[in-house]
Design an enzyme around this catalytic site. Structure first.
Site, PDB file in Angstrom:
ATOM      1  N   ALA A  26       0.803  -1.223   0.000  1.00 52.37           N
ATOM      2  CA  ALA A  26       0.000   0.000   0.000  1.00 52.37           C
ATOM      3  C   ALA A  26       0.836   1.273   0.000  1.00 52.37           C
ATOM      4  O   ALA A  26       0.306   2.358   0.272  1.00 52.37           O
ATOM      5  CB  ALA A  26      -0.943  -0.002   1.209  1.00 52.37           C
ATOM      6  N   ASP A  27       2.120   1.167  -0.313  1.00 52.14           N
ATOM      7  CA  ASP A  27       2.977   2.355  -0.282  1.00 52.14           C
ATOM      8  C   ASP A  27       4.012   2.281  -1.407  1.00 52.14           C
ATOM      9  O   ASP A  27       5.190   2.577  -1.211  1.00 52.14           O
ATOM     10  CB  ASP A  27       3.675   2.455   1.079  1.00 52.14           C
ATOM     11  CG  ASP A  27       4.270   3.837   1.337  1.00 52.14           C
ATOM     12  OD1 ASP A  27       3.835   4.804   0.683  1.00 52.14           O
ATOM     13  OD2 ASP A  27       5.169   3.943   2.192  1.00 52.14           O
ATOM     14  N   ALA A  28       3.557   1.920  -2.606  1.00 50.20           N
ATOM     15  CA  ALA A  28       4.484   1.659  -3.719  1.00 50.20           C
ATOM     16  C   ALA A  28       4.771   2.920  -4.525  1.00 50.20           C
ATOM     17  O   ALA A  28       4.515   2.984  -5.726  1.00 50.20           O
ATOM     18  CB  ALA A  28       3.919   0.564  -4.614  1.00 50.20           C
TER      19      ALA A  28
ATOM     20  N   ASN B  10      10.195   3.609  -3.220  1.00 45.67           N
ATOM     21  CA  ASN B  10      10.202   2.213  -2.781  1.00 45.67           C
ATOM     22  C   ASN B  10      10.360   1.230  -3.938  1.00 45.67           C
ATOM     23  O   ASN B  10      10.142   0.028  -3.760  1.00 45.67           O
ATOM     24  CB  ASN B  10       8.904   1.893  -2.014  1.00 45.67           C
ATOM     25  CG  ASN B  10       8.895   2.526  -0.635  1.00 45.67           C
ATOM     26  OD1 ASN B  10       9.946   2.795  -0.061  1.00 45.67           O
ATOM     27  ND2 ASN B  10       7.705   2.762  -0.097  1.00 45.67           N
TER      28      ASN B  10
END
Length: 212
Positions: A119-121, A125
């Site tokens: 949920a944090d791509a 990252n």
């Protein structure tokens, strides 16, 4: 204390009509708070990474998830393998195209196949390795979507391609993006739809009016 302040601000926003009456302020605040504390627990992040690697190994052979060393990891210390790679902006055109393709494959595999989602791509990252793999970092925030939500996502793609905007309402509702009764931001005096940057209030409407 921060979340008490956030809750108070959200309550004030709903009282002023900025938030819909259907907005569950308590649930919103609790979910954000729980997600933040999960992200700060590095033992949970290591478990997330191991599960993500396990569930996507067969269907995404060119995806690299760094190994996390459980022996040296605690709630406040995270120990993982070093990944030598470059960011999208550091690549040539051909490598950028390949990295984007790998990222899209990974995105749609998570959304439509496994349902276990990083949920944090964001770009910070994602790395492109010398072996031509897509390396995915930082597993502090992950989520699991239901089969019904996966089906709604697939239908939303099809309805978007077909320009069937009315059908998107039920798709978004199933995904939890729309309340059971849609609403439009309207001018308080005229009742006509207005920019959300202008003074106004939420007005409940039926699906047909919302789609138009």
């Amino acid at each position: 204390l921060d979340f008490v302040v956030v809750r108070a601000l959200l309550d004030a926003a709903r009282a002023a009509g900025v938030l819909s009456d259907e907005a569950d302020v308590a649930e919103m605040t609790a979910e954000v708070g729980a997600g933040l504390f999960r992200e700060l627990d590095f033992t949970q992040e290591a478990r997330n990474a191991r599960r993500f690697a396990r569930e996507h190994a067969a269907c995404l052979p060119d995806l690299l998830v760094p190994e996390y060393y459980e022996r040296f990891t605690s709630r406040r210390v995270l120990c993982s393998a070093w990944v030598d790679g470059r960011k999208l902006g550091e690549l040539g055109a051909a490598e950028q195209a390949r990295m984007i393709k790998l990222a899209l494959d990974a995105c749609f595999t998570q959304l439509l196949r496994t349902g276990f989602i990083h949920a944090d791509a964001h770009q910070g990252n994602l790395l492109y390795t010398r072996a031509g793999e897509l390396a995915l970092l930082d597993f502090g925030l992950v989520t699991q979507v239901t089969v019904a939500q996966q089906e709604a996502m697939a239908l939303a793609l099809l309805h978007t391609l077909a320009r069937d905007w009315r059908a998107l309402i039920s798709d978004f509702r199933c995904m939890g993006l729309l309340p059971s009764t849609p609403a439009l931001w309207v001018d308080r005096r005229t009742g006509l739809p207005a920019s959300t940057l202008a003074p106004g209030c939420w007005s409940r409407v039926d699906d047909g009016v919302f789609a138009d």
